[in-house]
Scaffold this motif. Structure first.
Motif, PDB file in Angstrom:
ATOM      1  N   PRO A 174      -2.301  -5.589   8.040  1.00 44.12           N
ATOM      2  CA  PRO A 174      -3.412  -4.724   7.935  1.00 44.12           C
ATOM      3  C   PRO A 174      -2.773  -3.173   7.971  1.00 44.12           C
ATOM      4  O   PRO A 174      -1.757  -3.137   8.470  1.00 44.12           O
ATOM      5  N   ASP A 175      -3.535  -2.338   7.524  1.00 43.75           N
ATOM      6  CA  ASP A 175      -3.202  -0.873   7.503  1.00 43.75           C
ATOM      7  C   ASP A 175      -2.874  -0.593   8.967  1.00 43.75           C
ATOM      8  O   ASP A 175      -3.165  -1.032   9.970  1.00 43.75           O
ATOM      9  N   ASP A 176      -1.992   0.397   8.932  1.00 46.61           N
ATOM     10  CA  ASP A 176      -1.800   1.211  10.292  1.00 46.61           C
ATOM     11  C   ASP A 176      -1.116   0.366  11.421  1.00 46.61           C
ATOM     12  O   ASP A 176      -1.341   0.347  12.139  1.00 46.61           O
ATOM     13  N   SER A 177      -0.068  -0.474  10.690  1.00 47.69           N
ATOM     14  CA  SER A 177       0.552  -1.597  11.580  1.00 47.69           C
ATOM     15  C   SER A 177       2.245  -1.346  11.694  1.00 47.69           C
ATOM     16  O   SER A 177       2.633  -1.114  10.555  1.00 47.69           O
ATOM     17  N   LEU A 178       2.705  -1.728  12.769  1.00 46.34           N
ATOM     18  CA  LEU A 178       4.118  -1.900  12.987  1.00 46.34           C
ATOM     19  C   LEU A 178       4.012  -3.578  13.155  1.00 46.34           C
ATOM     20  O   LEU A 178       3.433  -3.934  13.896  1.00 46.34           O
ATOM     21  N   GLY A 222       0.697  -1.111   0.018  1.00 48.97           N
ATOM     22  CA  GLY A 222       0.095   0.000   0.016  1.00 48.97           C
ATOM     23  C   GLY A 222       0.729   1.292   0.143  1.00 48.97           C
ATOM     24  O   GLY A 222       2.221   1.282  -0.183  1.00 48.97           O
ATOM     25  N   ASP A 223       0.005   2.399   0.209  1.00 50.97           N
ATOM     26  CA  ASP A 223       0.782   3.598   0.302  1.00 50.97           C
ATOM     27  C   ASP A 223       1.460   3.767   1.608  1.00 50.97           C
ATOM     28  O   ASP A 223       0.981   3.513   2.831  1.00 50.97           O
ATOM     29  N   THR A 273      -0.114  -9.189   0.899  1.00 51.83           N
ATOM     30  CA  THR A 273      -0.656  -7.867   0.913  1.00 51.83           C
ATOM     31  C   THR A 273      -0.317  -7.067   2.140  1.00 51.83           C
ATOM     32  O   THR A 273      -0.738  -7.746   3.122  1.00 51.83           O
ATOM     33  N   ILE A 274       0.563  -5.867   1.637  1.00 49.49           N
ATOM     34  CA  ILE A 274       0.607  -5.030   2.829  1.00 49.49           C
ATOM     35  C   ILE A 274      -0.040  -3.862   2.759  1.00 49.49           C
ATOM     36  O   ILE A 274      -0.037  -3.160   1.736  1.00 49.49           O
ATOM     37  N   GLY A 275      -0.997  -3.360   3.903  1.00 51.07           N
ATOM     38  CA  GLY A 275      -1.881  -2.338   3.933  1.00 51.07           C
ATOM     39  C   GLY A 275      -1.109  -1.011   3.738  1.00 51.07           C
ATOM     40  O   GLY A 275       0.104  -0.922   3.619  1.00 51.07           O
TER      41      GLY A 275
END
Length: 191
Positions: free
Chosen positions: A175-179, A141-142, A157-159
């Motif tokens: 998922p999105d917004d993860s470390l 992702g972005d 897939t990396i968010g």
């Protein structure tokens, strides 16, 4: 009947030494050599070479030399993404990297898969040994930062807004917004 290129992109078993695929491979090698040996201050030439090599390159993309890929035609890179030195993108299927990405040195992204069992993986074609291969795309992702020496495996897939710690082996979607970090890579916290 599907060509080996069509099979490769569909994730089906294909012959990696098919003449059409080898032609694309050799074209990519020539462009990679030209890119990796070009004058780093000649931004116009380097940008032109990337546009010839890759499927999609948005504005502001910066790729340090040396850079390596299999075919190039299956790689899409979003605007303002920075790819550091010695990155390896094995694009036997789609590799899509979003905008504002950071790939640290020695990041490796793989799309090719081989059967685990040797008798399923290796076969004879006359006197030539061949290997069965299939593929899965990798989507990033972005605003993603991938730390140095990380490996992204096929089908991942990396968010958006993700940080992957250095040395990680990413085997599953993040998922999105993860470390996330580790081997295997796992989400440590939301950020």
């Amino acid at each position: 009947m599907k060509s080996n290129l069509q099979k490769m992109l569909a994730g089906e078993s294909y012959d990696t030494r098919d003449p059409e695929l080898l032609e694309i491979y050799h074209r990519a090698r020539a462009l990679i050599l030209a890119y990796n040996t070009s004058d780093t201050s000649d931004r116009d030439k380097r940008t032109e070479l990337l546009h010839q090599l890759l499927r999609k390159v948005d504005s502001g993309v910066w790729i340090e030399s040396p850079f390596f890929c299999d075919f190039g035609i299956n790689i899409e890179i979003g605007e303002n993404t920075f790819i550091n030195t010695n990155c390896m993108l094995l694009d036997d299927n789609l590799i899509r990297i979003g905008k504002n990405g950071l790939l640290a040195p020695y990041v490796q992204i793989y799309t090719a898969i081989h059967p685990l069992k040797a008798s399923d993986r290796i076969f004879q074609d006359g006197e030539t040994t061949r290997f069965r291969t299939s593929t899965k795309p990798v989507i990033i992702g972005d605003n993603v930062w991938i730390g140095g020496n990380s490996v992204i495996l096929p089908g991942v897939t990396i968010g958006n807004n993700v940080t992957i710690g250095a040395g990680s082996v990413v085997t599953k979607d993040i998922p999105d917004d993860s470390l996330a970090f580790g081997n295997p890579c796992r989400v440590v916290k939301s950020i």
